[in-house]
Design a protein around this motif. Structure first.
Motif: not given
Length: 325
Positions: A93, A96, A119, A123-124, A281
């Motif tokens: 994360r 990201d 996501r 996760e977001l 991923r």
């Protein structure tokens, strides 16, 4: 529920002390004797889970009072191999959040859409929290400051329930399908059909998939899918964002497969996308992405990457190793 799997798993024989000593010895020899160390780095990092790599980072720092990334950077070129290594050593994360911030600053809306649309809800939430802590600004504030008037669509996507609920409201399915048909007739002009964004972002994925099925059966002889209709009618960035969102709702692994295909068939490979997807991923659904790639393009993903990026041997090898694990 679809079962997915990554290509990187925890090493059951993991011994961080041995790994740290191997890395330190290789990096020391690389500095003193100008010996290539990329294979040693790849062999260790690619065959350890992210949690195990975090343990290596901590132990390396404790033993040698220097960061593993800093030592690696002294030995390898600051190119795609090092960018891949850096991505592997970041928590998912955090990686990201860094990619998202750079994309917002650079105005790369394809990357913004990819991260925000693909996501999970949890996760977001983690990404948004890390982003604010690391960059002292919220994603919403930065979107407002750096993206055109359609930034509110991204905000709506961030607030979507996604797949946290699987209920389907049959009455609403018919109503929402009719709204999508009306929006298509207005060329997906959001100003004329303002309810479209709410329909697409405030309903769960199971409900929306049913709406998309009904939409595709809207009239005899017209089986065009929602995303194809939006793409045909809209060239503006807001429309392209909605295309990514719809594709993500329908089949996120297929979307990643398409993005990888686009990246390796460009005149110059879009390596940042390759690294972001392959590394990002690798412990989630890269196995399924590989399968989709083969089904869609009749070619192995690993081979496609090697053919496009093979001149950069260290980079090509580490990406291929992640794919084929």
């Amino acid at each position: 529920m679809v079962v997915t799997s990554g290509t990187i798993e925890e090493d059951s024989n993991f011994d961080p002390e041995i790994d740290v000593l191997k890395l330190r010895l290789a990096l020391k020899e690389g500095i003193e004797k100008d010996i290539s160390v990329e294979n040693t780095i790849s062999q260790i990092l690619v065959h350890r889970s992210n949690n195990q790599r975090q343990a290596l980072l901590e132990l390396y720092q404790q033993h040698f009072n220097v960061g593993l990334c800093e030592d690696i950077q002294q030995v390898v070129n600051d190119g795609n191999f090092f960018r891949t290594v850096t991505a592997l050593l970041l928590k998912p994360r955090n990686f990201d959040a860094q990619c998202l911030q750079k994309a917002i600053m650079d105005g790369k809306e394809g990357v913004i859409s990819e991260i925000l649309c693909t996501r999970s809800k949890s996760e977001l939430a983690d990404i948004l929290q890390i982003y604010e802590a690391e960059f002292e600004s919220t994603v919403q504030e930065d979107l407002d400051n750096f993206i055109d008037d359609h930034w509110h669509i991204y905000v709506s996507i961030m607030e979507s329930p996604r797949d946290t609920d699987s209920s389907i409201n049959e009455d609403k399915v018919s109503e929402h399908t009719a709204s999508l048909i009306a929006a298509e007739q207005s060329k997906w002009d959001i100003t004329k059909s303002p309810d479209i964004v709410n329909i697409l972002t405030q309903n769960n994925f199971s409900h929306l998939r049913e709406v998309f099925k009904r939409f595709q059966k809207r009239e005899k002889g017209n089986m065009e899918m929602v995303e194809s209709s939006i793409r045909r009618c809209c060239s503006h960035k807001a429309g392209l964002c909605l295309v990514t969102w719809v594709k993500s709702i329908k089949n996120v692994t297929r979307l990643f497969s398409e993005l990888l295909y686009q990246s390796v068939t460009e005149m110059v490979a879009e390596n940042s996308t390759v690294i972001r997807i392959i590394v990002g991923r690798s412990e989630i659904d890269l196995t399924q992405i590989k399968s989709h790639y083969m089904m869609q393009y009749n070619k192995q993903l690993q081979l496609a990457v090697q053919q496009k990026c093979g001149n950069d041997h260290a980079y090509s090898n580490i990406i291929s190793s992640i794919i084929k694990n």
